[in-house]
Design an enzyme around this catalytic site. Structure first.
Site, PDB file in Angstrom:
ATOM      1  CB  ILE A 179      -5.181   4.149  -4.232  1.00  0.00           C
ATOM      2  CG1 ILE A 179      -5.345   4.734  -5.641  1.00  0.00           C
ATOM      3  CG2 ILE A 179      -5.343   5.230  -3.169  1.00  0.00           C
ATOM      4  CD1 ILE A 179      -4.317   5.764  -6.011  1.00  0.00           C
ATOM      5  CG  ASP A 180      -6.378  -0.342  -1.090  1.00  0.00           C
ATOM      6  OD1 ASP A 180      -6.768   0.658  -0.458  1.00  0.00           O
ATOM      7  OD2 ASP A 180      -7.147  -1.236  -1.471  1.00  0.00           O
ATOM      8  CB  VAL A 181       0.033  -1.009  -2.962  1.00  0.00           C
ATOM      9  CG1 VAL A 181       1.537  -1.195  -2.822  1.00  0.00           C
ATOM     10  CG2 VAL A 181      -0.641  -2.367  -3.129  1.00  0.00           C
ATOM     11  N   GLY A 184      -0.497   2.063   2.063  1.00  0.00           N
ATOM     12  CA  GLY A 184       0.193   1.181   3.003  1.00  0.00           C
ATOM     13  C   GLY A 184       1.660   1.521   3.138  1.00  0.00           C
TER      14      GLY A 184
END
Length: 382
Positions: A179-181, A184
């Site tokens: 989810i972070d990637v 981003g």
């Protein structure tokens, strides 16, 4: 080549952990000048997220692999914007910046006069990106959140894992902070679109990027499956919800992924496997039928695959044009001839830490020889 596409663009990076730094590393890889603002004591939290650490030969400095993965090409500046001096410095940098990326809780930077509306008065061309867990509005806007939370909250974990009744059944997170990637990457795309728009309008824009939004969007075909059918997708282990057979099978000496994407490929597979009758069987000839009868089909294939080694299967599949894939360890990944040929492992030279291995940005396949700037030590190049 794209590695200098953003040359002359100044990025002020007030983000920490992964989603924001992943975005700003993309911008650095594309040629932007990125200044990472860090707390004087400790800096970005991920500097301490180890082991493993890369240490200098003399042991005087070290850097966590986590920090390395998303902070190359930046310079680090330490300042405390809660002090008048630090605030004045930061506002001066913002006045000259093209892009500002931050991931503080909603409303935090407004208390210091570092919000978009205030900085827009200083710099109307500023593209201001706020990355938060839940976005700037709504009943949960003031709450923090991490990747793991959104893998569950956004639905991903509800259909990831072994189905009920199987060994190890239950929700399962992915092995990387997907989810972070993904957030981003969405932020990167939004910044590039905003810069393009600014070229036409002359003014910047505010971008509200939320991990929850990215998590919901990441459901992709599973989200569409629910919206069309009204049925919650169930955990299916390694099986695909819309294609069959499209999953992991055990061979005589290990595992492989069979990835049948259409009925013609299934017919070729049946010929290779000595199961020609299945290709003409009404229960299996069409993909929709194979999905409906997957348990029976899986039982048949589970008996056939152990009769041959992985190499025997893969040689036959390659000859017949049947899609398949290995399940590689990272050691095998980085040693793979195609990965080596694509030069996906590159190095940056740091004056203290020495040679730092990193993964090439997939956007820069046309510039494998472009010089990489290493991630900075805390306060380095400020």
């Amino acid at each position: 080549m794209l590695h200098n596409a953003l040359q002359g663009i100044k990025v002020l990076d007030l983000s920490r952990i992964l989603a924001g730094p992943w975005c700003t590393q993309n911008l650095a890889d594309l040629g932007a000048e990125v200044t990472k603002i860090e707390r004087p004591e400790g800096g970005d939290d991920t500097r301490g997220w180890g082991p493993p650490y890369l240490e200098s030969p003399d042991g005087s400095a070290r850097m966590s692999s986590y920090f390395i993965c998303c902070n190359r090409g930046k310079r680090s500046m330490t300042l405390d914007f809660s002090t008048p001096e630090g605030l004045a410095t930061l506002r001066g940098l913002a006045a000259e910046a093209d892009v500002l990326v931050e991931n503080y809780k909603a409303g935090t930077l407004a208390r210091y006069g570092l919000d978009y509306d205030t900085l827009r008065a200083l710099n109307p061309r500023l593209v201001y990106v706020s990355i938060t867990g839940f976005g700037q509005t709504g009943p949960m806007a003031d709450k923090p959140g991490y990747d793991y939370v959104f893998q569950g909250m956004g639905g991903l974990m509800s259909y990831t894992g072994q189905p009920d009744g199987m060994p190890g059944a239950g929700p399962l997170r992915t092995g990387v902070a997907v989810i972070d990637v993904t957030t981003g990457m969405y932020a990167t795309t939004a910044v590039l679109a905003a810069l393009y728009q600014r070229h036409a309008t002359g003014t910047g824009v505010y971008l509200d990027i939320a991990l929850l939004d990215a998590a919901v969007a990441l459901n992709a075909n599973q989200g569409a499956n629910y919206l069309i059918s009204g049925k919650n997708p169930e955990r299916s282990g390694n099986a695909h919800p819309n294609c069959a057979p499209y999953e992991v099978f055990r061979c005589a000496d290990g595992y492989l992924i069979l990835a049948i994407g259409n009925d013609t490929q299934f017919a070729r597979f049946c010929e290779v496997a000595g199961l020609e009758a299945l290709a003409g069987d009404a229960r299996y000839a069409l993909n929709s039928a194979r999905i409906e009868n997957l348990p029976a089909l899986r039982a048949i294939l589970a008996e056939v695959f152990p009769m041959r080694t992985r190499q025997a299967w893969t040689d036959a599949f390659d000859a017949a044009g049947v899609p398949w894939g290995p399940i590689n360890t990272l050691e095998e990944v980085f040693a793979h001839p195609q990965v080596v040929h694509r030069r996906l492992v590159q190095h940056a030279d740091h004056p203290i830490l020495g040679r730092i291995p990193m993964v090439r940005n997939p956007m820069l396949a046309d510039a494998p020889d472009a010089r990489l700037e290493p991630p900075p030590l805390l306060g380095e190049r400020s």
